[in-house]
Design an enzyme around this catalytic site. Sequence first.
Site, PDB file in Angstrom:
ATOM      1  N   GLY A  19      36.025   9.383  47.531  1.00 34.71           N
ATOM      2  CA  GLY A  19      37.474   9.520  47.625  1.00 34.71           C
ATOM      3  C   GLY A  19      38.181   9.253  46.302  1.00 34.71           C
ATOM      4  O   GLY A  19      39.306   8.764  46.261  1.00 34.71           O
ATOM      5  N   GLN A 194      27.111  -3.147  40.564  1.00 38.36           N
ATOM      6  CA  GLN A 194      26.655  -3.783  39.315  1.00 38.36           C
ATOM      7  C   GLN A 194      25.910  -2.774  38.451  1.00 38.36           C
ATOM      8  O   GLN A 194      26.140  -2.680  37.248  1.00 38.36           O
ATOM      9  CB  GLN A 194      25.710  -4.947  39.622  1.00 38.36           C
ATOM     10  CG  GLN A 194      26.350  -6.124  40.319  1.00 38.36           C
ATOM     11  CD  GLN A 194      25.313  -7.214  40.600  1.00 38.36           C
ATOM     12  OE1 GLN A 194      24.394  -7.430  39.807  1.00 38.36           O
ATOM     13  NE2 GLN A 194      25.442  -7.880  41.722  1.00 38.36           N
ATOM     14  N   GLY A 358      39.690  34.572  54.073  1.00 38.66           N
ATOM     15  CA  GLY A 358      38.247  34.619  53.883  1.00 38.66           C
ATOM     16  C   GLY A 358      37.831  35.891  53.174  1.00 38.66           C
ATOM     17  O   GLY A 358      38.660  36.763  52.889  1.00 38.66           O
ATOM     18  N   CYS A 385      46.430  35.540  55.090  1.00 40.46           N
ATOM     19  CA  CYS A 385      45.628  36.339  54.168  1.00 40.46           C
ATOM     20  C   CYS A 385      44.646  37.230  54.941  1.00 40.46           C
ATOM     21  O   CYS A 385      45.095  38.157  55.611  1.00 40.46           O
ATOM     22  CB  CYS A 385      44.963  35.464  53.124  1.00 40.46           C
ATOM     23  SG  CYS A 385      44.738  36.376  51.585  1.00 40.46           S
ATOM     24  N   LEU A 386      43.335  36.953  54.919  1.00 36.74           N
ATOM     25  CA  LEU A 386      42.445  37.815  55.702  1.00 36.74           C
ATOM     26  C   LEU A 386      42.833  37.754  57.185  1.00 36.74           C
ATOM     27  O   LEU A 386      42.712  38.750  57.907  1.00 36.74           O
ATOM     28  CB  LEU A 386      40.983  37.388  55.524  1.00 36.74           C
ATOM     29  CG  LEU A 386      39.962  38.288  56.228  1.00 36.74           C
ATOM     30  CD1 LEU A 386      40.007  39.710  55.692  1.00 36.74           C
ATOM     31  CD2 LEU A 386      38.549  37.739  56.082  1.00 36.74           C
ATOM     32  N   MET A 388      45.822  37.597  58.327  1.00 35.69           N
ATOM     33  CA  MET A 388      46.930  38.554  58.453  1.00 35.69           C
ATOM     34  C   MET A 388      46.394  39.976  58.472  1.00 35.69           C
ATOM     35  O   MET A 388      46.786  40.808  59.294  1.00 35.69           O
ATOM     36  CB  MET A 388      47.889  38.353  57.271  1.00 35.69           C
ATOM     37  CG  MET A 388      49.022  39.317  57.197  1.00 35.69           C
ATOM     38  SD  MET A 388      48.700  40.710  56.070  1.00 35.69           S
ATOM     39  CE  MET A 388      50.379  41.139  55.653  1.00 35.69           C
ATOM     40  N   GLU A 409      37.885  46.926  52.637  1.00 38.78           N
ATOM     41  CA  GLU A 409      36.918  45.928  52.156  1.00 38.78           C
ATOM     42  C   GLU A 409      35.650  45.995  53.015  1.00 38.78           C
ATOM     43  O   GLU A 409      34.554  45.739  52.536  1.00 38.78           O
ATOM     44  CB  GLU A 409      37.538  44.521  52.238  1.00 38.78           C
ATOM     45  CG  GLU A 409      36.618  43.405  51.744  1.00 38.78           C
ATOM     46  CD  GLU A 409      37.231  41.995  51.787  1.00 38.78           C
ATOM     47  OE1 GLU A 409      38.400  41.842  52.232  1.00 38.78           O
ATOM     48  OE2 GLU A 409      36.539  41.053  51.389  1.00 38.78           O
ATOM     49  N   HIS A 511      49.296  32.431  50.830  1.00 41.15           N
ATOM     50  CA  HIS A 511      48.787  31.167  51.389  1.00 41.15           C
ATOM     51  C   HIS A 511      49.887  30.104  51.360  1.00 41.15           C
ATOM     52  O   HIS A 511      50.012  29.383  50.368  1.00 41.15           O
ATOM     53  CB  HIS A 511      47.597  30.671  50.567  1.00 41.15           C
ATOM     54  CG  HIS A 511      46.380  31.513  50.694  1.00 41.15           C
ATOM     55  ND1 HIS A 511      45.406  31.283  51.644  1.00 41.15           N
ATOM     56  CD2 HIS A 511      45.971  32.605  50.005  1.00 41.15           C
ATOM     57  CE1 HIS A 511      44.446  32.184  51.525  1.00 41.15           C
ATOM     58  NE2 HIS A 511      44.763  33.003  50.540  1.00 41.15           N
ATOM     59  N   GLU A 513      49.932  27.350  52.794  1.00 37.46           N
ATOM     60  CA  GLU A 513      49.394  25.985  52.889  1.00 37.46           C
ATOM     61  C   GLU A 513      49.369  25.249  51.550  1.00 37.46           C
ATOM     62  O   GLU A 513      49.390  24.027  51.500  1.00 37.46           O
ATOM     63  CB  GLU A 513      47.987  25.996  53.511  1.00 37.46           C
ATOM     64  CG  GLU A 513      46.875  26.645  52.680  1.00 37.46           C
ATOM     65  CD  GLU A 513      46.698  28.147  52.949  1.00 37.46           C
ATOM     66  OE1 GLU A 513      47.676  28.788  53.398  1.00 37.46           O
ATOM     67  OE2 GLU A 513      45.597  28.677  52.702  1.00 37.46           O
TER      68      GLU A 513
HETATM   69  N1  GLN Z   1      39.271  39.359  51.404  1.00 36.63           N
HETATM   70  C1  GLN Z   1      40.679  39.610  51.457  1.00 36.63           C
HETATM   71  C2  GLN Z   1      41.215  40.178  50.150  1.00 36.63           C
HETATM   72  O1  GLN Z   1      40.612  40.025  49.123  1.00 36.63           O
HETATM   73  C3  GLN Z   1      41.443  38.372  51.856  1.00 36.63           C
HETATM   74  C4  GLN Z   1      41.352  37.260  50.880  1.00 36.63           C
HETATM   75  C5  GLN Z   1      41.787  35.927  51.442  1.00 36.63           C
HETATM   76  O2  GLN Z   1      41.858  35.757  52.649  1.00 36.63           O
HETATM   77  N2  GLN Z   1      42.067  34.965  50.588  1.00 36.63           N
HETATM   78  O3  GLN Z   1      42.269  40.748  50.138  1.00 36.63           O
END
Ligand code: GLN
Length: 537
Positions: A19, A194, A358, A385-386, A388, A409, A511, A513
């Site tokens: 941590g 130590q 992903g 991202c993926l 979506m 893809e 993203h 997050e």
């Molecule tokens: N593989 C997808 C792309 O390259 C989504 C990438 C991701 O989810 N960060 O667009």
Amino acid sequence: MARSTKFIFVTGGVISSLGKGISAAAIGALLESRGLRVNFLKLDPYINVDPGTMNPLQHGEVYVTEDGAETDMDLGHYERFTHTQTRQVNNCTAGRIYYCVITKERRGDYLGGTVQVIPHITDEIQLVFREGAQNCDVAIIETGGTVGDIESLPFLEAIRQFRGKQNRGDVINIHVTLVPYIKTADEMKTKPSQHSVAALREIGIQPDILLCRGERDLPMDIRKKLALFCNVDEDCIFGARDVESIYMMPTYFRSQNLDGKICELLNIWTKEPDVKPWEDICEIIRHPSRTVRIALVGKYVKLHESYKSLIEALNHGGYANDCKVSLSYIDSEELESLSEEELSEVLSPVDGILVPGGFGVRGTEGKIRAVRYAREHRVPLFGICLGMQMALVEYARDVCGWADANSSEFVPDSSHPVIHLMASQENVTEKGGTMRLGAYPCKLLEGSKAREIYGKREISERHRHRYEVNNDLRGALEAAGVVFSGTSPDDSLVEIFELKDHPWFVCTQFHPEYQSKPTAAHPLFASFIRASIEHGK
Ligand code: GLN
């Protein structure tokens, strides 16, 4: 008068995963609460130039900064615990150092000289210390790896040299070490610490402060023993026991006055620390009014670190609603072979479904099934991202009736490539650092859910992807009910889509997050959790 920057080096001993990153971040939070400006630098001893090409199952998530750097996930902790905005200069790997030195060598910068670890590599590392320490009162520099590793030696040597060049009182070393509790002996053991401190001193670094990770608080006799053997003052030895939540670390360290000791050693005078925001978070974590169940349907669920920022952002969304988020990690690939009944058994107990980002085809059909379940059963759905991209593919297949809709893809010759490569990406051959990365502006559609949630017209969010929504199919998708509620200001790129006749169905190409904090939850996460609570009622 401009004050000179003070430096805190954080090293780790005995084992990894103690941590260190959280400790560094929590120290940053406390120094910030005293009115100091802090900045961070994370040094990683591996040879990759950045973690961008690494499998998240090996190294955990890749954290993306505003300026589009793909960095170590500790930078995420730094940003969540403080107001620092990290950049490429705040993360450096051994690979990047060597890359710079070798580039200089080829250019002829060292003409005539033999290029060596000392001084060339160690000088380059010290340059990085200075770059990472810009615009702050205190720079917290964390070295990845464990003292004793061959790999971290050049970094430690650079710290030793750097320290020698600074004024006394401008640099301290905090060594995070393990003090294990041995059940059969009913004792905490100091020997590993130590040895670790001895290894550090052999390199020429005497730690000023020890942070002792363990299951329990440090008893006085153990503190005394550590002080004697490690040559560290007794009042510079602090406990870092396991706590319920990482967000309890600032108040936990504060209760031992770690921040006071650091300021004393660094000769810094500050106002009294204000840790009220952290106390409030601890209170919510200890006594939440309710629990909400969220499913995270992804491909990297076996290593939770792969979704670090996402999990934290969900927790923050929980705090904003005085609520504990209970997460079920669901492997999207496993959903693919389930019958409708079995799928419902897995997903009906949850109040909200999140489908994350992903790469690669594995598990994508499972993500599509989870999205369909959420759409049809009116469960709040958050696609990122993926996630979506797969949500749009699901809609295209089921509602538009384009049975082979997909992302190019995965299926390069689908007759409905809802997601595809933009022309700017078509000729890209190198994998490292070539995606659409970092912060981009996005305008929100009046009257949309996204516009209502954010409460503003234009936002900026961070990206990490290559593929985009196919503009040629946008019109048909819109006609079928998709609302493209967020786009790039020139309208050329889709950033958000949502569905109208659904309680909460919002998907983002970016993203969100990465920008969420425990003390300031990201609006989309706060809203998603609120909707999930409603759904669970
Ligand atoms: N593989 C997808 C792309 O390259 C989504 C990438 C991701 O989810 N960060 O667009």
